[in-house]
Scaffold this active site. Structure first.
Site, PDB file in Angstrom:
ATOM      1  N   GLN A 167     -10.911  18.439   7.127  1.00  0.00           N
ATOM      2  CA  GLN A 167      -9.190  18.370   7.709  1.00  0.00           C
ATOM      3  C   GLN A 167      -9.480  16.570   8.182  1.00  0.00           C
ATOM      4  O   GLN A 167     -10.638  15.997   8.773  1.00  0.00           O
ATOM      5  CB  GLN A 167      -8.557  18.936   9.179  1.00  0.00           C
ATOM      6  CG  GLN A 167      -8.447  20.092   8.763  1.00  0.00           C
ATOM      7  CD  GLN A 167      -6.620  20.115   8.532  1.00  0.00           C
ATOM      8  OE1 GLN A 167      -5.808  19.107   7.705  1.00  0.00           O
ATOM      9  NE2 GLN A 167      -6.272  21.218   7.606  1.00  0.00           N
ATOM     10  N   GLU A 189     -11.203  30.593  -1.106  1.00  0.00           N
ATOM     11  CA  GLU A 189     -11.376  29.768  -1.950  1.00  0.00           C
ATOM     12  C   GLU A 189     -11.773  29.473  -3.208  1.00  0.00           C
ATOM     13  O   GLU A 189     -12.022  30.032  -3.988  1.00  0.00           O
ATOM     14  CB  GLU A 189     -11.890  28.342  -0.708  1.00  0.00           C
ATOM     15  CG  GLU A 189     -12.052  27.563  -1.247  1.00  0.00           C
ATOM     16  CD  GLU A 189     -11.179  26.319  -1.224  1.00  0.00           C
ATOM     17  OE1 GLU A 189     -10.463  26.299   0.358  1.00  0.00           O
ATOM     18  OE2 GLU A 189     -10.931  25.566  -1.983  1.00  0.00           O
ATOM     19  N   CYS A 245       0.514  -0.773  -0.225  1.00  0.00           N
ATOM     20  CA  CYS A 245      -0.211   0.264   0.290  1.00  0.00           C
ATOM     21  C   CYS A 245       1.055   1.673   0.272  1.00  0.00           C
ATOM     22  O   CYS A 245       0.569   2.011  -0.880  1.00  0.00           O
ATOM     23  CB  CYS A 245      -1.002  -0.022   1.216  1.00  0.00           C
ATOM     24  SG  CYS A 245      -1.110   1.537   1.327  1.00  0.00           S
ATOM     25  N   CYS A 274       0.992  21.397   5.646  1.00  0.00           N
ATOM     26  CA  CYS A 274       0.710  20.704   6.077  1.00  0.00           C
ATOM     27  C   CYS A 274       2.290  19.377   5.447  1.00  0.00           C
ATOM     28  O   CYS A 274       2.459  18.257   4.694  1.00  0.00           O
ATOM     29  CB  CYS A 274      -0.623  19.843   5.137  1.00  0.00           C
ATOM     30  SG  CYS A 274      -1.252  20.151   3.084  1.00  0.00           S
ATOM     31  N   CYS A 286      -7.925  -1.386   7.975  1.00  0.00           N
ATOM     32  CA  CYS A 286      -6.782  -0.523   7.439  1.00  0.00           C
ATOM     33  C   CYS A 286      -6.727   0.165   8.985  1.00  0.00           C
ATOM     34  O   CYS A 286      -7.776   0.294   9.094  1.00  0.00           O
ATOM     35  CB  CYS A 286      -7.206   0.475   6.624  1.00  0.00           C
ATOM     36  SG  CYS A 286      -6.306   2.418   7.167  1.00  0.00           S
ATOM     37  N   ASP A 298      -3.113  28.349   4.875  1.00  0.00           N
ATOM     38  CA  ASP A 298      -3.686  27.254   4.774  1.00  0.00           C
ATOM     39  C   ASP A 298      -3.567  26.842   3.277  1.00  0.00           C
ATOM     40  O   ASP A 298      -4.391  25.903   3.262  1.00  0.00           O
ATOM     41  CB  ASP A 298      -4.636  26.567   5.794  1.00  0.00           C
ATOM     42  CG  ASP A 298      -4.559  25.260   6.116  1.00  0.00           C
ATOM     43  OD1 ASP A 298      -3.178  24.469   5.802  1.00  0.00           O
ATOM     44  OD2 ASP A 298      -5.509  24.602   6.814  1.00  0.00           O
ATOM     45  N   TYR A 300      -6.755  30.224   2.072  1.00  0.00           N
ATOM     46  CA  TYR A 300      -6.917  28.809   0.874  1.00  0.00           C
ATOM     47  C   TYR A 300      -7.993  28.868   2.142  1.00  0.00           C
ATOM     48  O   TYR A 300      -7.494  27.325   2.673  1.00  0.00           O
ATOM     49  CB  TYR A 300      -5.684  28.051   1.255  1.00  0.00           C
ATOM     50  CG  TYR A 300      -4.249  28.638   0.523  1.00  0.00           C
ATOM     51  CD1 TYR A 300      -4.792  28.334  -0.423  1.00  0.00           C
ATOM     52  CD2 TYR A 300      -3.541  29.586   1.098  1.00  0.00           C
ATOM     53  CE1 TYR A 300      -3.265  29.192  -1.440  1.00  0.00           C
ATOM     54  CE2 TYR A 300      -2.701  30.216   0.437  1.00  0.00           C
ATOM     55  CZ  TYR A 300      -2.294  29.667  -0.758  1.00  0.00           C
ATOM     56  OH  TYR A 300      -0.817  30.825  -1.628  1.00  0.00           O
ATOM     57  N   CYS A 354       0.950   4.261   5.085  1.00  0.00           N
ATOM     58  CA  CYS A 354       1.475   4.075   6.299  1.00  0.00           C
ATOM     59  C   CYS A 354       3.523   3.906   5.742  1.00  0.00           C
ATOM     60  O   CYS A 354       3.946   2.942   6.329  1.00  0.00           O
ATOM     61  CB  CYS A 354       0.816   3.169   7.182  1.00  0.00           C
ATOM     62  SG  CYS A 354      -0.661   3.677   7.894  1.00  0.00           S
TER      63      CYS A 354
HETATM   64  N1  SAH Z   1      -7.979  26.010   6.045  1.00  0.00           N
HETATM   65  C1  SAH Z   1      -9.133  24.438   5.867  1.00  0.00           C
HETATM   66  C2  SAH Z   1      -8.963  24.171   4.157  1.00  0.00           C
HETATM   67  C3  SAH Z   1      -6.981  23.815   3.650  1.00  0.00           C
HETATM   68  S1  SAH Z   1      -6.477  22.735   2.351  1.00  0.00           S
HETATM   69  C4  SAH Z   1      -9.291  23.668   6.342  1.00  0.00           C
HETATM   70  O1  SAH Z   1      -8.765  23.736   7.781  1.00  0.00           O
HETATM   71  O2  SAH Z   1     -10.157  23.227   5.389  1.00  0.00           O
HETATM   72  C5  SAH Z   1      -6.372  23.918   0.847  1.00  0.00           C
HETATM   73  C6  SAH Z   1      -7.130  24.525   0.339  1.00  0.00           C
HETATM   74  O3  SAH Z   1      -7.042  25.240  -0.463  1.00  0.00           O
HETATM   75  C7  SAH Z   1      -8.243  23.886  -0.232  1.00  0.00           C
HETATM   76  O4  SAH Z   1      -9.596  23.817  -0.096  1.00  0.00           O
HETATM   77  C8  SAH Z   1      -7.764  23.785  -1.585  1.00  0.00           C
HETATM   78  O5  SAH Z   1      -9.748  23.631  -2.659  1.00  0.00           O
HETATM   79  C9  SAH Z   1      -7.730  25.010  -1.198  1.00  0.00           C
HETATM   80  N2  SAH Z   1      -7.302  25.748  -2.740  1.00  0.00           N
HETATM   81  C10 SAH Z   1      -5.733  25.408  -3.577  1.00  0.00           C
HETATM   82  N3  SAH Z   1      -5.183  26.063  -4.258  1.00  0.00           N
HETATM   83  C11 SAH Z   1      -5.579  27.322  -4.022  1.00  0.00           C
HETATM   84  C12 SAH Z   1      -5.799  28.537  -4.431  1.00  0.00           C
HETATM   85  N4  SAH Z   1      -4.696  28.645  -5.366  1.00  0.00           N
HETATM   86  N5  SAH Z   1      -5.843  29.215  -4.137  1.00  0.00           N
HETATM   87  C13 SAH Z   1      -7.167  29.738  -3.038  1.00  0.00           C
HETATM   88  N6  SAH Z   1      -7.609  28.297  -2.818  1.00  0.00           N
HETATM   89  C14 SAH Z   1      -6.853  27.239  -3.080  1.00  0.00           C
END
Ligand code: SAH
Length: 410
Positions: A212, A262, A11, A337, A88, A310, A241, A14
């Site tokens: 998340q 977003e 897989c 991340c 899993c 983020d 984001y 992990c």
């Molecule tokens: N802060 C949120 C999402 C984080 S994940 C949380 O904690 O749930 C990163 C996010 O960025 C995703 O929703 C993805 O769709 C968005 N994303 C990716 N590329 C982007 C861009 N160029 N501009 C704006 N958002 C973007």
């Protein structure tokens, strides 16, 4: 705690099966220190009390083995070969159980898995998501074709076995792609989305919206991010984001106003509904590229005291970070991340007017080699030499007066 997985090697998901959890944390701590230590002290990683079955979203690919038996599981790392996964260690157990039921039902309904090479067959993937706090469950059946013979009966049978399912969505993905979801979808049962709770807010989650995957650690992460932001209720905040608006909404309770941006339109729709549902009125969401949006904000000389960012694993862009510099918020809270791209972006931003104050790793993905980090950066205050040589005379007087007083105290 179970720690042995029979398909771990095939897989590839992990990296640390068989490695005791405290040791995994030690490895991640070292890795974070190697990548980020030059920016400041890396705080002790926050681990989980019980690091198993935490993934609230499970996706299984369907296909056939060489003997023609139906199999379902994950793609072997970097390939399109399906590894049959019976159990899993990190996926939610209820989600896994539902996927096993779908597999069992296929035969009776004479439903064939989709074959990527021939383009024949029906079922490509099954995605199951569970709101851990609410117990709501969403099942997405991803088909390789838009015709779903006996679809209604299939869904009815699935619901008979699992009445705990809240909604079933049929998604059509006819493209030759490694993306799981296609663009078209039809609600078969329920509302087409589920709701979950985080940090006292309720969130609506559509099939394609990012959410998340480890809710226990997410609450810890978001609380840290909001703590780092040092909000007093007077700040204008940007949540870049923002996904379905989670961080922004948790922060909105402690800020004057929040703007979220977003790229994914469905997530923005969810975010707007979420704000309404939670009766949060000081937040607004925009659909678009975060970099473009920040450039526009900077050009308009918009006010931003705190920026949360983020981005996905690829990290942010110089365009975005340059606009941050122009907007000049007092605090920048970077949730990442991927420590590799985080390190790259910190390199840029620390050369452009910001300094790292806190680095907090949070283990969102036990047994894998991924690690989440939240970083607080603050704007470097200008030195006396950078300041305008002559301020207003009243300001100068004030400064002089304070200086005198400080001297007296000393
Ligand atoms: N802060 C949120 C999402 C984080 S994940 C949380 O904690 O749930 C990163 C996010 O960025 C995703 O929703 C993805 O769709 C968005 N994303 C990716 N590329 C982007 C861009 N160029 N501009 C704006 N958002 C973007």
């Amino acid at each position: 705690m179970p720690s042995v997985c029979v398909v771990a090697k095939k897989c590839g998901g992990c990296r640390y099966t068989g490695v005791p959890y405290p040791e995994q944390l030690e490895i991640k701590q070292k890795n974070e220190e190697e990548l980020l230590g030059r920016f400041g002290k890396v705080e002790r990683i926050i681990g989980m009390r019980y690091p198993c079955f935490y993934r609230n979203k499970v996706t299984a690919a369907f296909g056939k083995d060489k003997k023609g038996n139906i199999i379902c599981g994950t793609y072997s790392e970097g390939t399109h070969y399906i590894v049959q996964v019976d159990k899993c260690l990190i996926e939610d157990e209820k989600c896994q159980e539902i996927i096993r039921t779908v597999k069992k039902l296929l035969k009776g309904f004479k439903m064939e898995p989709f074959n990527e090479d021939t383009g024949k067959g029906l079922l490509r993937h099954v995605l199951v998501r569970r709101g851990i706090k609410t117990g709501e469950i969403m099942v997405v059946l991803v088909l390789g074709t838009h015709v779903f013979p006996s679809g209604n009966n299939f869904v009815k049978e699935l619901l008979k076995i699992h009445p705990e399912i809240s909604t079933v969505v049929v998604n059509i993905n006819e493209k030759r792609t490694s993306m799981v979801l296609g663009e078209r979808e039809k609600i078969s049962y329920g509302k087409g989305y589920i709701t979950d709770e985080l940090c006292g807010c309720r969130f609506r989650i559509s099939p394609s919206s990012f959410y998340q995957i480890n809710p226990i650690q997410t609450e810890i992460l978001y609380n840290k991010a909001v703590e780092f932001a040092g909000l007093s209720g007077k700040e204008s905040v940007i949540d870049a984001y923002c996904g379905i608006g989670t961080i922004g909404m948790v922060a909105a309770k402690h800020a004057k106003n929040v703007i979220g941006v977003e790229l994914n339109g469905n997530a923005v729709r969810d975010a707007r509904m979420n704000a309404k549902e939670n009766k949060i009125e000081n937040i607004e969401f925009f659909k678009g590229d975060a970099g473009d949006f920040m450039v526009k904000m900077a050009a308009e000389k918009a006010k931003a005291d705190v920026v949360f960012m983020d981005p996905p694993r690829a990290g942010s862009t110089e365009e975005f970070l340059t606009a941050v510099k122009t907007l000049s918020p007092k605090r920048l809270v970077y949730v990442s991340c991927n420590p590799v791209t985080l390190s790259r972006d910190l390199e840029f931003i620390t050369k452009n007017g910001y300094e790292v104050k806190k680095i907090q790793p949070v283990d969102m993905f036990p047994f894998t080699d991924h690690c989440e980090t939240v970083v607080l950066l603050t704007r470097k205050e200008k030195t006396g030499f950078d300041k305008k040589p002559f301020g207003k005379s009243s300001e100068r007087k004030k400064t002089d007066y304070r200086k005198k007083k400080d001297m007296q105290r000393a």
